[in-house]
Design an enzyme around this catalytic site. Structure first.
Site, PDB file in Angstrom:
ATOM      1  N   ARG A  28      24.024 -21.755 -41.645  1.00 41.41           N
ATOM      2  CA  ARG A  28      22.794 -21.633 -42.443  1.00 41.41           C
ATOM      3  C   ARG A  28      22.297 -20.189 -42.351  1.00 41.41           C
ATOM      4  O   ARG A  28      22.898 -19.362 -41.648  1.00 41.41           O
ATOM      5  CB  ARG A  28      21.718 -22.612 -41.953  1.00 41.41           C
ATOM      6  CG  ARG A  28      21.433 -22.533 -40.468  1.00 41.41           C
ATOM      7  CD  ARG A  28      20.726 -23.803 -39.980  1.00 41.41           C
ATOM      8  NE  ARG A  28      20.710 -23.879 -38.531  1.00 41.41           N
ATOM      9  CZ  ARG A  28      19.735 -23.390 -37.762  1.00 41.41           C
ATOM     10  NH1 ARG A  28      18.700 -22.803 -38.311  1.00 41.41           N
ATOM     11  NH2 ARG A  28      19.805 -23.490 -36.457  1.00 41.41           N
ATOM     12  N   GLY A  29      21.203 -19.924 -43.067  1.00 42.12           N
ATOM     13  CA  GLY A  29      20.537 -18.628 -42.950  1.00 42.12           C
ATOM     14  C   GLY A  29      21.426 -17.440 -43.302  1.00 42.12           C
ATOM     15  O   GLY A  29      22.223 -17.485 -44.244  1.00 42.12           O
ATOM     16  N   ILE A  30      21.264 -16.369 -42.540  1.00 40.41           N
ATOM     17  CA  ILE A  30      21.972 -15.116 -42.817  1.00 40.41           C
ATOM     18  C   ILE A  30      23.484 -15.308 -42.700  1.00 40.41           C
ATOM     19  O   ILE A  30      24.260 -14.780 -43.499  1.00 40.41           O
ATOM     20  CB  ILE A  30      21.474 -14.016 -41.857  1.00 40.41           C
ATOM     21  CG1 ILE A  30      20.013 -13.658 -42.183  1.00 40.41           C
ATOM     22  CG2 ILE A  30      22.362 -12.782 -41.922  1.00 40.41           C
ATOM     23  CD1 ILE A  30      19.340 -12.771 -41.132  1.00 40.41           C
ATOM     24  N   ARG A  51      26.811 -24.708 -33.939  1.00 41.12           N
ATOM     25  CA  ARG A  51      26.669 -25.585 -32.771  1.00 41.12           C
ATOM     26  C   ARG A  51      26.460 -27.036 -33.172  1.00 41.12           C
ATOM     27  O   ARG A  51      27.092 -27.924 -32.653  1.00 41.12           O
ATOM     28  CB  ARG A  51      25.452 -25.170 -31.943  1.00 41.12           C
ATOM     29  CG  ARG A  51      25.685 -24.108 -30.948  1.00 41.12           C
ATOM     30  CD  ARG A  51      24.414 -23.839 -30.217  1.00 41.12           C
ATOM     31  NE  ARG A  51      23.266 -23.765 -31.130  1.00 41.12           N
ATOM     32  CZ  ARG A  51      22.009 -23.602 -30.759  1.00 41.12           C
ATOM     33  NH1 ARG A  51      21.719 -23.516 -29.486  1.00 41.12           N
ATOM     34  NH2 ARG A  51      21.039 -23.524 -31.650  1.00 41.12           N
ATOM     35  N   ASP A 102      30.083 -22.963 -29.585  1.00 36.96           N
ATOM     36  CA  ASP A 102      28.881 -22.396 -28.979  1.00 36.96           C
ATOM     37  C   ASP A 102      29.287 -21.053 -28.377  1.00 36.96           C
ATOM     38  O   ASP A 102      30.151 -21.002 -27.483  1.00 36.96           O
ATOM     39  CB  ASP A 102      28.373 -23.364 -27.896  1.00 36.96           C
ATOM     40  CG  ASP A 102      27.054 -22.925 -27.301  1.00 36.96           C
ATOM     41  OD1 ASP A 102      26.801 -21.702 -27.244  1.00 36.96           O
ATOM     42  OD2 ASP A 102      26.295 -23.800 -26.867  1.00 36.96           O
ATOM     43  N   VAL A 103      28.679 -19.970 -28.832  1.00 40.61           N
ATOM     44  CA  VAL A 103      29.114 -18.633 -28.376  1.00 40.61           C
ATOM     45  C   VAL A 103      28.771 -18.360 -26.910  1.00 40.61           C
ATOM     46  O   VAL A 103      29.197 -17.349 -26.355  1.00 40.61           O
ATOM     47  CB  VAL A 103      28.549 -17.495 -29.264  1.00 40.61           C
ATOM     48  CG1 VAL A 103      29.102 -17.589 -30.677  1.00 40.61           C
ATOM     49  CG2 VAL A 103      27.031 -17.460 -29.251  1.00 40.61           C
ATOM     50  N   GLY A 118      22.355 -16.408 -33.316  1.00 37.87           N
ATOM     51  CA  GLY A 118      21.198 -15.942 -32.556  1.00 37.87           C
ATOM     52  C   GLY A 118      20.129 -17.006 -32.449  1.00 37.87           C
ATOM     53  O   GLY A 118      20.059 -17.918 -33.273  1.00 37.87           O
ATOM     54  N   TYR A 135      14.338 -11.440 -26.645  1.00 44.16           N
ATOM     55  CA  TYR A 135      15.043 -11.243 -27.924  1.00 44.16           C
ATOM     56  C   TYR A 135      15.209  -9.750 -28.239  1.00 44.16           C
ATOM     57  O   TYR A 135      16.295  -9.299 -28.613  1.00 44.16           O
ATOM     58  CB  TYR A 135      14.237 -11.950 -29.008  1.00 44.16           C
ATOM     59  CG  TYR A 135      14.810 -11.916 -30.396  1.00 44.16           C
ATOM     60  CD1 TYR A 135      15.877 -12.738 -30.754  1.00 44.16           C
ATOM     61  CD2 TYR A 135      14.265 -11.087 -31.384  1.00 44.16           C
ATOM     62  CE1 TYR A 135      16.376 -12.731 -32.057  1.00 44.16           C
ATOM     63  CE2 TYR A 135      14.751 -11.074 -32.675  1.00 44.16           C
ATOM     64  CZ  TYR A 135      15.810 -11.897 -33.003  1.00 44.16           C
ATOM     65  OH  TYR A 135      16.297 -11.896 -34.283  1.00 44.16           O
ATOM     66  N   LYS A 180      18.660  -7.738 -28.647  1.00 45.01           N
ATOM     67  CA  LYS A 180      18.993  -7.085 -29.919  1.00 45.01           C
ATOM     68  C   LYS A 180      19.170  -5.572 -29.740  1.00 45.01           C
ATOM     69  O   LYS A 180      20.001  -4.956 -30.401  1.00 45.01           O
ATOM     70  CB  LYS A 180      17.921  -7.394 -30.966  1.00 45.01           C
ATOM     71  CG  LYS A 180      17.881  -8.863 -31.394  1.00 45.01           C
ATOM     72  CD  LYS A 180      19.223  -9.343 -31.917  1.00 45.01           C
ATOM     73  CE  LYS A 180      19.122 -10.678 -32.631  1.00 45.01           C
ATOM     74  NZ  LYS A 180      20.457 -11.207 -33.030  1.00 45.01           N
TER      75      LYS A 180
HETATM   76  P1  NDP Z   1      18.961 -19.393 -38.206  1.00 43.50           P
HETATM   77  O1  NDP Z   1      18.173 -19.962 -37.083  1.00 43.50           O
HETATM   78  O2  NDP Z   1      18.631 -19.775 -39.592  1.00 43.50           O
HETATM   79  O3  NDP Z   1      20.524 -19.658 -37.953  1.00 43.50           O
HETATM   80  C1  NDP Z   1      21.088 -19.331 -36.727  1.00 43.50           C
HETATM   81  C2  NDP Z   1      22.550 -19.660 -36.745  1.00 43.50           C
HETATM   82  O4  NDP Z   1      23.071 -19.319 -35.443  1.00 43.50           O
HETATM   83  C3  NDP Z   1      22.842 -21.123 -36.964  1.00 43.50           C
HETATM   84  O5  NDP Z   1      24.044 -21.262 -37.686  1.00 43.50           O
HETATM   85  C4  NDP Z   1      23.014 -21.643 -35.541  1.00 43.50           C
HETATM   86  O6  NDP Z   1      23.831 -22.796 -35.437  1.00 43.50           O
HETATM   87  C5  NDP Z   1      23.719 -20.468 -34.903  1.00 43.50           C
HETATM   88  N1  NDP Z   1      23.641 -20.464 -33.451  1.00 43.50           N
HETATM   89  C6  NDP Z   1      22.548 -20.408 -32.660  1.00 43.50           C
HETATM   90  N2  NDP Z   1      22.913 -20.427 -31.375  1.00 43.50           N
HETATM   91  C7  NDP Z   1      24.248 -20.516 -31.341  1.00 43.50           C
HETATM   92  C8  NDP Z   1      25.215 -20.570 -30.317  1.00 43.50           C
HETATM   93  N3  NDP Z   1      24.893 -20.574 -29.018  1.00 43.50           N
HETATM   94  N4  NDP Z   1      26.514 -20.644 -30.665  1.00 43.50           N
HETATM   95  C9  NDP Z   1      26.868 -20.652 -31.949  1.00 43.50           C
HETATM   96  N5  NDP Z   1      26.015 -20.607 -32.985  1.00 43.50           N
HETATM   97  C10 NDP Z   1      24.726 -20.542 -32.666  1.00 43.50           C
HETATM   98  O7  NDP Z   1      18.847 -17.817 -38.004  1.00 43.50           O
HETATM   99  P2  NDP Z   1      18.923 -16.600 -39.032  1.00 43.50           P
HETATM  100  O8  NDP Z   1      19.907 -16.860 -40.088  1.00 43.50           O
HETATM  101  O9  NDP Z   1      17.549 -16.218 -39.372  1.00 43.50           O
HETATM  102  O10 NDP Z   1      19.451 -15.465 -38.025  1.00 43.50           O
HETATM  103  C11 NDP Z   1      20.795 -15.027 -38.005  1.00 43.50           C
HETATM  104  C12 NDP Z   1      20.853 -13.772 -37.161  1.00 43.50           C
HETATM  105  O11 NDP Z   1      19.991 -12.787 -37.732  1.00 43.50           O
HETATM  106  C13 NDP Z   1      20.363 -13.983 -35.734  1.00 43.50           C
HETATM  107  O12 NDP Z   1      21.144 -13.217 -34.859  1.00 43.50           O
HETATM  108  C14 NDP Z   1      18.947 -13.471 -35.785  1.00 43.50           C
HETATM  109  O13 NDP Z   1      18.508 -13.047 -34.526  1.00 43.50           O
HETATM  110  C15 NDP Z   1      19.081 -12.324 -36.759  1.00 43.50           C
HETATM  111  N6  NDP Z   1      17.838 -11.915 -37.397  1.00 43.50           N
HETATM  112  C16 NDP Z   1      17.098 -12.795 -38.151  1.00 43.50           C
HETATM  113  C17 NDP Z   1      15.917 -12.381 -38.734  1.00 43.50           C
HETATM  114  C18 NDP Z   1      15.052 -13.281 -39.567  1.00 43.50           C
HETATM  115  O14 NDP Z   1      13.934 -12.865 -39.946  1.00 43.50           O
HETATM  116  N7  NDP Z   1      15.487 -14.473 -39.930  1.00 43.50           N
HETATM  117  C19 NDP Z   1      15.440 -11.003 -38.560  1.00 43.50           C
HETATM  118  C20 NDP Z   1      16.291 -10.178 -37.751  1.00 43.50           C
HETATM  119  C21 NDP Z   1      17.446 -10.634 -37.204  1.00 43.50           C
HETATM  120  P3  NDP Z   1      23.168 -24.265 -35.294  1.00 43.50           P
HETATM  121  O15 NDP Z   1      22.686 -24.603 -36.653  1.00 43.50           O
HETATM  122  O16 NDP Z   1      24.271 -25.101 -34.866  1.00 43.50           O
HETATM  123  O17 NDP Z   1      22.055 -24.106 -34.312  1.00 43.50           O
END
Ligand code: NDP
Length: 242
Positions: free
Chosen positions: A17-19, A39, A56-57, A85, A148, A152
């Site tokens: 999901r997300g980025i 995860r 899980d990283v 993250g 965090y 980062k």
């Molecule tokens: P989301 O919370 O939307 O998605 C996070 C993703 O990381 C999910 O796919 C989640 O999987 C996965 N994840 C979390 N922990 C683990 C783990 N231990 N092992 C494997 N996968 C894991 O976050 P974003 O898309 O917003 O963020 C993506 C990255 O961008 C992150 O590193 C975040 O810190 C960074 N970022 C985001 C910002 C923002 O405003 N959104 C701003 C700056 C940086 P699962 O669904 O299974 O939990």
């Protein structure tokens, strides 16, 4: 190999999901094969060139297994996006050891783990792209995000050290530092906090995940072949000058 439409093998951590998912879709649209790790909940099964793997990283064995599965099906990973993250925001006096450790282990050590696993084949191929997803928080510092922001910021040191280590093998390592991006992570902060953050952004809005994915895609492309050790802010000007 790192051209614009060459069926590269791409691995995006946290790509459900997300980025991360936006990055996966960006590479799929270029014709690449993309493995995403997650995860809990897999991404939508929307393309036969998208492989979803639980990993899980924070677990070295799961990282090894995920890479082995990708290599068995498609061959070595040529583009790695270390994106997984989490946040556990708390003021320092309330932050527990576990809040610190979990955030550093996922955001920083997790990126180190996947990079370590990815680089062997890249070095042998004399080619490869690694992009680490950091945050403007790591450059500016944010109250309540000591864990965090430290993780980062650590990604910048990690990325630049790897950039120097791997440059002679034509493997580039760059960092993308997003600002405020419209994902679950941001929405979990609540509307009031998001509005406060948005007000600080010179461009006056939050980013779409696709806008971060475009920067990641650029750094992985041949157009970026002479860029390594860079920190590319995708933050609407929020961290300007840092
Ligand atoms: P989301 O919370 O939307 O998605 C996070 C993703 O990381 C999910 O796919 C989640 O999987 C996965 N994840 C979390 N922990 C683990 C783990 N231990 N092992 C494997 N996968 C894991 O976050 P974003 O898309 O917003 O963020 C993506 C990255 O961008 C992150 O590193 C975040 O810190 C960074 N970022 C985001 C910002 C923002 O405003 N959104 C701003 C700056 C940086 P699962 O669904 O299974 O939990």
């Amino acid at each position: 190999m790192t051209g614009s439409s060459l069926e590269r093998v791409v691995l995006v951590t946290g790509g459900s999901r997300g980025i991360g998912l936006a990055c996966a879709r960006h590479f799929l649209a270029l014709g690449d094969r993309v493995a995403v790790t997650y995860r809990s909940t897999p991404p939508p099964a929307e393309d036969e060139r998208l492989m979803a793997l639980t990993c899980d990283v924070t677990e070295p064995d799961q990282v090894e297994e995920a890479f082995s599965q990708v290599e068995a099906r498609w061959g070595p990973v040529q583009v790695l996006v270390a994106n997984a993250g989490i946040t556990r925001d708390l003021l320092l006096l309330r932050m527990k050891e576990d809040d610190w450790a979990a955030v550093v282990d996922t955001n920083l050590s997790g990126a180190w783990r996947v990079a370590k696993r990815a680089v062997g084949p890249m070095v042998r191929a004399r080619s490869g792209r690694i992009v680490l997803i950091s945050s403007v928080s790591g450059l500016m510092g944010v109250p309540g995000q000591s864990n965090y922001a430290a993780a980062k910021a650590g990604l910048v040191g990690l990325g630049r050290s790897l950039a120097r280590e791997l440059a002679s093998r034509q493997v580039t390592v760059n960092v993308v530092a997003p600002g405020v991006v419209d994902t679950d992570m941001l929405r979990s902060l609540g509307e009031a906090r998001v509005a406060e953050m948005k007000a600080l952004v010179p461009l006056g809005r939050v980013a779409a995940p696709e806008e971060v994915a475009a920067a990641v895609g650029f750094l992985a492309s041949t157009a970026a072949s002479y860029i390594t050790g860079a920190v590319l802010a995708v933050d609407g000007g929020l961290g300007m000058g840092l």
